[in-house]
Design a protein around this motif. Structure first.
Motif, PDB file in Angstrom:
ATOM      1  N   THR A  63     -34.360 -13.362  21.273  1.00 40.00           N
ATOM      2  CA  THR A  63     -35.354 -12.931  20.291  1.00 40.00           C
ATOM      3  C   THR A  63     -36.693 -13.546  20.650  1.00 40.00           C
ATOM      4  O   THR A  63     -36.763 -14.742  20.944  1.00 40.00           O
ATOM      5  CB  THR A  63     -34.945 -13.393  18.875  1.00 40.00           C
ATOM      6  N   PHE A 102     -30.858  -7.870  18.484  1.00 39.18           N
ATOM      7  CA  PHE A 102     -32.281  -7.592  18.314  1.00 39.18           C
ATOM      8  C   PHE A 102     -32.683  -6.354  19.111  1.00 39.18           C
ATOM      9  O   PHE A 102     -33.385  -5.468  18.615  1.00 39.18           O
ATOM     10  CB  PHE A 102     -33.102  -8.810  18.756  1.00 39.18           C
ATOM     11  N   LEU A 162     -34.885  -8.548  12.316  1.00 39.56           N
ATOM     12  CA  LEU A 162     -34.072  -9.686  12.741  1.00 39.56           C
ATOM     13  C   LEU A 162     -32.654  -9.642  12.183  1.00 39.56           C
ATOM     14  O   LEU A 162     -31.828 -10.491  12.509  1.00 39.56           O
ATOM     15  CB  LEU A 162     -34.743 -10.995  12.312  1.00 39.56           C
TER      16      LEU A 162
END
Length: 218
Positions: free
Chosen positions: A45, A7, A66
């Motif tokens: 994340t 990420f 993502l």
């Protein structure tokens, strides 16, 4: 970015591609620059709302930020309401492709029409890429006749799925095998094939025709 999470790598890559500083992304996303730096350099994340705000700031989609769009072709969303197709001048086309990256080489190969992706750089006005000496592309790009070159097409594009916009540039010209006495000089282009392997043969395309299109809104 070694050691950082996927990420964080995507945030850094998109920010770098857009030429944005941490502070600029922070202002767009209504976050602190320190927090975005933390996201870039740590595993994990954040919550969905943060991802959406960052995606908008980085001109992409939450899914792509993502990593969910890695295995699907780009451009599956609907077109914008009132798209405009703009014809680009050759100078603007060359400006767009000048940073280098990944393009597609199209030519009439031994098994018919062939299109292959290559890492390239624009060097001294020519497109330069590398391939394996004696490999299929090397053989297909040789005519066997002295002074006779294969005419090929080279295409680069940039798709902005969040904005449903983008551009495409087409360069047409002859493919030249770079002579051995020029390899040291051309290697200064810094072409690094993602595919790896022994790709020591340099090919350059001298543009003879350069055209391009851009799709955008009003």
């Amino acid at each position: 970015m070694t050691g950082y999470g996927d990420f964080g790598r995507r945030i850094h890559h998109l920010r770098d591609r857009l030429g944005l500083s941490l502070e600029q992304v922070a202002e767009r996303a209504d976050m602190s620059a320190g927090y975005i730096h933390w996201l870039e350099t740590h595993l994990g994340t954040p919550d969905r709302g943060t991802v959406i705000r960052l995606a908008r700031a980085l001109e992409t989609t939450a899914e792509d930020l993502l990593g969910g769009g890695r295995d699907r072709p780009p451009g599956q969303g609907a077109a914008m309401d009132e798209p405009v197709l703009e014809v680009l001048e050759p100078e603007e086309c060359l400006r767009l492709v000048a940073p280098g990256g990944i393009g597609r080489v199209a030519f009439n190969g031994s098994h018919g029409p062939t299109v292959l992706p290559v890492n390239y750089r624009l060097y001294e006005g020519a497109v330069v890429f590398r391939t394996a000496r004696g490999g299929p592309m090397d053989a297909d790009l040789r005519t066997g006749a002295e002074g006779v070159d294969i005419m090929i097409a080279f295409q680069v594009d940039r798709i902005d799925e969040a904005q449903r916009a983008g551009w495409s540039v087409l360069i047409q010209g002859a493919a030249h095998h770079v002579p051995e006495d020029e390899v040291a000089k051309v290697s200064g282009a810094g072409v690094t094939p993602w595919a790896g392997g022994e790709r020591h043969l340099y090919i350059r395309i001298v543009p003879q025709q350069v055209t391009g299109r851009r799709i955008h809104g009003f």
